[in-house]
Scaffold this motif. Structure first.
Motif, PDB file in Angstrom:
ATOM      1  N   UNK A 246     -11.534 -21.611 -22.706  1.00  0.00           N
ATOM      2  CA  UNK A 246     -11.782 -21.136 -21.347  1.00  0.00           C
ATOM      3  C   UNK A 246     -13.280 -21.238 -21.083  1.00  0.00           C
ATOM      4  N   UNK A 247     -13.643 -22.059 -20.117  1.00  0.00           N
ATOM      5  CA  UNK A 247     -15.056 -22.336 -19.843  1.00  0.00           C
ATOM      6  C   UNK A 247     -15.436 -21.718 -18.504  1.00  0.00           C
ATOM      7  N   UNK A 248     -16.430 -20.864 -18.541  1.00  0.00           N
ATOM      8  CA  UNK A 248     -16.939 -20.193 -17.344  1.00  0.00           C
ATOM      9  C   UNK A 248     -18.262 -20.843 -16.965  1.00  0.00           C
ATOM     10  N   UNK A 249     -18.409 -21.199 -15.677  1.00  0.00           N
ATOM     11  CA  UNK A 249     -19.649 -21.802 -15.198  1.00  0.00           C
ATOM     12  C   UNK A 249     -20.163 -21.013 -13.994  1.00  0.00           C
ATOM     13  N   UNK A 250     -21.471 -20.843 -13.932  1.00  0.00           N
ATOM     14  CA  UNK A 250     -22.088 -20.126 -12.805  1.00  0.00           C
ATOM     15  C   UNK A 250     -23.542 -20.542 -12.695  1.00  0.00           C
ATOM     16  N   UNK A 251     -24.135 -20.250 -11.553  1.00  0.00           N
ATOM     17  CA  UNK A 251     -25.538 -20.624 -11.344  1.00  0.00           C
ATOM     18  C   UNK A 251     -26.500 -19.483 -11.656  1.00  0.00           C
TER      19      UNK A 251
ATOM     20  N   UNK B 188      -1.716 -17.555 -20.119  1.00  0.00           N
ATOM     21  CA  UNK B 188      -2.939 -17.025 -19.499  1.00  0.00           C
ATOM     22  C   UNK B 188      -3.119 -17.437 -18.044  1.00  0.00           C
ATOM     23  N   UNK B 189      -2.262 -18.318 -17.541  1.00  0.00           N
ATOM     24  CA  UNK B 189      -2.464 -18.859 -16.195  1.00  0.00           C
ATOM     25  C   UNK B 189      -2.579 -17.790 -15.128  1.00  0.00           C
ATOM     26  N   UNK B 190      -1.661 -16.814 -15.144  1.00  0.00           N
ATOM     27  CA  UNK B 190      -1.664 -15.758 -14.127  1.00  0.00           C
ATOM     28  C   UNK B 190      -2.894 -14.886 -14.169  1.00  0.00           C
ATOM     29  N   UNK B 191      -3.185 -14.240 -15.312  1.00  0.00           N
ATOM     30  CA  UNK B 191      -4.371 -13.379 -15.358  1.00  0.00           C
ATOM     31  C   UNK B 191      -5.683 -14.135 -15.156  1.00  0.00           C
ATOM     32  N   UNK B 192      -5.727 -15.394 -15.601  1.00  0.00           N
ATOM     33  CA  UNK B 192      -6.953 -16.170 -15.399  1.00  0.00           C
ATOM     34  C   UNK B 192      -7.199 -16.432 -13.920  1.00  0.00           C
ATOM     35  N   UNK B 193      -6.135 -16.674 -13.180  1.00  0.00           N
ATOM     36  CA  UNK B 193      -6.268 -16.879 -11.730  1.00  0.00           C
ATOM     37  C   UNK B 193      -6.796 -15.631 -11.044  1.00  0.00           C
ATOM     38  N   UNK B 194      -6.385 -14.465 -11.527  1.00  0.00           N
ATOM     39  CA  UNK B 194      -6.871 -13.214 -10.942  1.00  0.00           C
ATOM     40  C   UNK B 194      -8.356 -13.023 -11.229  1.00  0.00           C
ATOM     41  N   UNK B 195      -8.784 -13.401 -12.423  1.00  0.00           N
ATOM     42  CA  UNK B 195     -10.209 -13.304 -12.750  1.00  0.00           C
ATOM     43  C   UNK B 195     -11.023 -14.248 -11.872  1.00  0.00           C
ATOM     44  N   UNK B 196     -10.528 -15.464 -11.667  1.00  0.00           N
ATOM     45  CA  UNK B 196     -11.239 -16.412 -10.805  1.00  0.00           C
ATOM     46  C   UNK B 196     -11.358 -15.864  -9.389  1.00  0.00           C
TER      47      UNK B 196
ATOM     48  N   UNK C 130     -18.217 -12.687 -15.408  1.00  0.00           N
ATOM     49  CA  UNK C 130     -16.948 -13.399 -15.507  1.00  0.00           C
ATOM     50  C   UNK C 130     -16.565 -13.624 -16.970  1.00  0.00           C
ATOM     51  N   UNK C 131     -17.531 -13.932 -17.792  1.00  0.00           N
ATOM     52  CA  UNK C 131     -17.231 -14.133 -19.218  1.00  0.00           C
ATOM     53  C   UNK C 131     -16.669 -12.854 -19.833  1.00  0.00           C
ATOM     54  N   UNK C 132     -17.247 -11.701 -19.493  1.00  0.00           N
ATOM     55  CA  UNK C 132     -16.757 -10.431 -20.017  1.00  0.00           C
ATOM     56  C   UNK C 132     -15.317 -10.194 -19.607  1.00  0.00           C
ATOM     57  N   UNK C 133     -14.990 -10.515 -18.343  1.00  0.00           N
ATOM     58  CA  UNK C 133     -13.619 -10.334 -17.866  1.00  0.00           C
ATOM     59  C   UNK C 133     -12.655 -11.241 -18.623  1.00  0.00           C
ATOM     60  N   UNK C 134     -13.078 -12.473 -18.892  1.00  0.00           N
ATOM     61  CA  UNK C 134     -12.222 -13.409 -19.634  1.00  0.00           C
ATOM     62  C   UNK C 134     -12.040 -12.933 -21.071  1.00  0.00           C
TER      63      UNK C 134
ATOM     64  N   UNK D 103      -8.626 -10.530 -25.309  1.00  0.00           N
ATOM     65  CA  UNK D 103      -8.466  -9.459 -26.292  1.00  0.00           C
ATOM     66  C   UNK D 103      -7.203  -8.636 -26.042  1.00  0.00           C
ATOM     67  N   UNK D 104      -6.767  -8.562 -24.795  1.00  0.00           N
ATOM     68  CA  UNK D 104      -5.602  -7.749 -24.445  1.00  0.00           C
ATOM     69  C   UNK D 104      -4.279  -8.494 -24.665  1.00  0.00           C
ATOM     70  N   UNK D 105      -4.341  -9.775 -24.923  1.00  0.00           N
ATOM     71  CA  UNK D 105      -3.111 -10.555 -25.133  1.00  0.00           C
ATOM     72  C   UNK D 105      -2.508 -10.243 -26.502  1.00  0.00           C
TER      73      UNK D 105
END
Length: 246
Positions: free
Chosen positions: A218-223, A187-195, A231-235, A240-242
């Protein structure tokens, strides 16, 4: 962002660096800062050396909104934090009249001699104000944006409880966890793209090994809730696509 408040911590003591004492204060401070919306950005561990302590204080107090120190304010010869912080601020370190009276009364009540060693705990930089210590009476102190507290965990926690209500707090980080049945290598590559696509969030991956397989939280943080949800939806869609885990 004006609602972001930052902090740093300095842990002082040769006993921490040697491993004789295991620090329990970093995690507690981190929990407390997160709870009130202050970002703990940096922690330094320094020896009982005046120049090292003063250098750390000066480096961090100009960079962050608040600095918290633990350790080195006891009665022994190597408790030099008060002198070191005074040096960082360029002010004298002297016996504080209020602290002397407080400690004198406390020791008298317990029938213990208020000797020269114990009087050292009444020394603080000139101009500092007290941080109350409901556990053992000997106060910590604050000067500028630096809060100097004991290293004993129970005393540190009690002092911090008195400090937190005085702090300016910021927007709290919201968080959401998405479980992933794969290890970080997949997941490293696609996760970096989401970030990259969601720069107003912080996305962390925390691997674990369970039942013979690697998995990742995978932990998503935001204010803001809006940024968190996007971001959570993208993750979630990425996971789901893996392909199914082996």
């Amino acid at each position: 962002m004006s609602d972001i408040v930052t902090a740093a911590m300095i842990v002082i003591g040769d006993e921490i660096l040697s491993g004789r004492t295991k620090d329990r204060n970093i995690g507690h401070l981190a929990d407390m800062m997160t709870a009130v919306g202050i970002d703990l950005k940096e922690v330094r561990i320094v020896p009982d050396e005046e120049d090292e302590i003063a250098a750390a204080v000066n480096a961090l107090r100009h960079r962050y909104d608040y600095v918290f120190t633990t350790g080195g304010i006891g009665p022994t010869h190597d408790d030099i934090t008060a002198d070191s912080v005074a040096k960082a601020f360029g002010v004298p370190c002297d016996y504080d009249a209020k602290a002397m009276a407080l400690l004198s009364e406390s020791y008298a009540r317990r029938g213990i001699e208020f000797n020269d060693a114990r009087k050292r705990m009444a020394r603080m930089p000139v101009g500092a104000t007290h941080i109350d210590n409901p556990v053992s009476a000997a106060p910590g102190f604050r000067i500028g944006n630096v809060h100097v507290m004991a290293g004993v965990p129970s005393i540190f926690q009690a002092m911090l409880d008195n400090v937190v209500p005085t702090l300016r707090t910021g927007a709290k980080l919201l968080s959401a966890t998405v479980p992933c049945p794969h290890g970080e290598g997949i997941i490293g590559g696609p996760l970096a793209e989401i970030q990259k696509a969601h720069p107003d969030t912080i996305i962390g991956s925390y691997p674990k090994y369970l039942d013979g397989t690697f998995r990742t939280d995978l932990v998503v943080r935001a204010r803001t809730q809006e940024a968190l949800d996007a971001a959570r939806k993208a993750v979630e869609e990425m996971v789901a696509a893996l392909p199914p885990a082996a």
